[in-house]
Design an enzyme around this catalytic site. Structure first.
Site, PDB file in Angstrom:
ATOM      1  N   THR A  28       5.789  -8.867  59.223  1.00  0.00           N
ATOM      2  CA  THR A  28       6.412 -10.022  59.876  1.00  0.00           C
ATOM      3  C   THR A  28       5.783 -11.325  59.393  1.00  0.00           C
ATOM      4  O   THR A  28       6.461 -12.358  59.335  1.00  0.00           O
ATOM      5  CB  THR A  28       6.280  -9.931  61.409  1.00  0.00           C
ATOM      6  N   GLN A 103       5.125   2.525  57.794  1.00  0.00           N
ATOM      7  CA  GLN A 103       6.459   2.753  58.340  1.00  0.00           C
ATOM      8  C   GLN A 103       7.461   1.754  57.759  1.00  0.00           C
ATOM      9  O   GLN A 103       8.652   1.850  58.026  1.00  0.00           O
ATOM     10  CB  GLN A 103       6.425   2.623  59.864  1.00  0.00           C
ATOM     11  N   HIS A 121       9.184   6.001  55.815  1.00  0.00           N
ATOM     12  CA  HIS A 121      10.606   5.757  56.057  1.00  0.00           C
ATOM     13  C   HIS A 121      11.356   5.335  54.797  1.00  0.00           C
ATOM     14  O   HIS A 121      12.467   4.815  54.890  1.00  0.00           O
ATOM     15  CB  HIS A 121      10.776   4.712  57.161  1.00  0.00           C
ATOM     16  N   CYS A 129      22.800   7.236  43.760  1.00  0.00           N
ATOM     17  CA  CYS A 129      24.201   7.637  43.825  1.00  0.00           C
ATOM     18  C   CYS A 129      24.286   9.012  44.470  1.00  0.00           C
ATOM     19  O   CYS A 129      23.609   9.948  44.041  1.00  0.00           O
ATOM     20  CB  CYS A 129      24.817   7.667  42.426  1.00  0.00           C
ATOM     21  N   CYS A 132      25.983  11.493  41.446  1.00  0.00           N
ATOM     22  CA  CYS A 132      25.274  11.892  40.227  1.00  0.00           C
ATOM     23  C   CYS A 132      23.761  11.743  40.316  1.00  0.00           C
ATOM     24  O   CYS A 132      23.030  12.220  39.455  1.00  0.00           O
ATOM     25  CB  CYS A 132      25.797  11.112  39.016  1.00  0.00           C
ATOM     26  N   CYS A 152      29.573   5.807  37.973  1.00  0.00           N
ATOM     27  CA  CYS A 152      30.394   7.011  37.970  1.00  0.00           C
ATOM     28  C   CYS A 152      31.433   6.975  39.092  1.00  0.00           C
ATOM     29  O   CYS A 152      32.279   7.861  39.190  1.00  0.00           O
ATOM     30  CB  CYS A 152      29.527   8.269  38.097  1.00  0.00           C
ATOM     31  N   ILE A 231      -2.829  -9.308  62.166  1.00  0.00           N
ATOM     32  CA  ILE A 231      -3.560  -8.483  61.216  1.00  0.00           C
ATOM     33  C   ILE A 231      -3.869  -9.243  59.923  1.00  0.00           C
ATOM     34  O   ILE A 231      -4.926  -9.061  59.320  1.00  0.00           O
ATOM     35  CB  ILE A 231      -2.801  -7.173  60.916  1.00  0.00           C
TER      36      ILE A 231
END
Length: 241
Positions: A28, A103, A121, A129, A132, A152, A231
């Protein structure tokens, strides 16, 4: 804060096995919105709640709406690493930090120079894709008109874990191993309410558990050190020779 930061500095300096577990609060400060803060996505108005839009079912059934939200709110091309990202990269290079478990899906840890990053995550920087398997970067997705498609003709999906999808088993296994073997575990910028990711903390058996977060977490009572502050501000004050 300075006294607690001094204690943390000593613990990091004396260890060669620090593991960092971080969440949205780490990014953030780089201008990337989170979901649960006062100004986060959960408190903005959309036709559907973000949990619904960022689900596997919604992606499959309403792909156009998914990408309209995703491109606008989940891709932040101008974001740069802040001091939290930079310090972790420095401490890894100097032999103190073994791994970063995040995360977040923004790739800022790697941009700052961290090498061993477990992305629980996924990442917005990897898109593939569904037909393919060819990979595309975030810029391709961001600048595509409407729903991005492969050359494709196949549909492109972000390599991020959507609601209703499971976490990558290999990344989970490696993350558990790092946490279980860590001497110092620093939890930063996360409310520890997103599972199963937050449950990884249960595997820690080391000497020092540190929590750095602006709001209280469920792990505060078990921590050896709790710092209720930004932090980035905390890490900036810590200089390891």
């Amino acid at each position: 804060m300075q006294e607690k930061a001094a204690v943390l500095q000593e613990w990091i300096a004396k260890s060669d096995n620090v593991v960092f577990f971080g969440g949205a609060g780490v990014s953030t400060e780089s201008g990337i919105p989170d979901f649960r803060s006062v100004d986060g996505l959960y408190h903005q108005e959309y036709d559907y709640p973000p949990e619904t839009i960022l689900s596997h079912t919604f992606f499959v059934n309403q792909t156009k709406e998914f990408y309209r939200f995703y491109k606008k709110k989940m891709l932040c091309p101008g974001a740069e690493p802040n001091m939290a990202h930079k310090r972790l990269a420095q401490w890894e290079e100097s032999g103190h930090v073994r791994a970063v478990i995040t995360q977040n899906i923004d790739g800022l840890h790697q941009m700052a120079g961290s090498k061993e990053v477990m992305e629980l995550h996924g990442s917005v920087h990897r898109n593939y894709c569904m037909t393919c398997g060819k990979f595309y970067d975030a810029e391709y997705v961001r600048t595509s008109e409407g729903v991005p498609h492969c050359e494709c003709g196949g549909l492109i999906k972000p390599d991020v874990v959507l609601y209703e999808e499971g976490l990558d088993s290999e990344i989970m296994t490696k993350s558990i191993r790092y946490i279980a073997n860590a001497d110092v575990l620093i939890i930063g910028g996360t409310s520890l309410v997103v599972y199963p990711a937050a449950g990884l903390i249960d595997y820690f058996r080391g000497n020092r558990l540190v929590v750095i977060n602006k709001s209280t977490t469920s792990r505060d009572r078990n921590a050896d050190l709790v710092i209720d502050d930004s932090i980035g501000k905390v890490f900036e004050s810590i200089v390891i020779p």
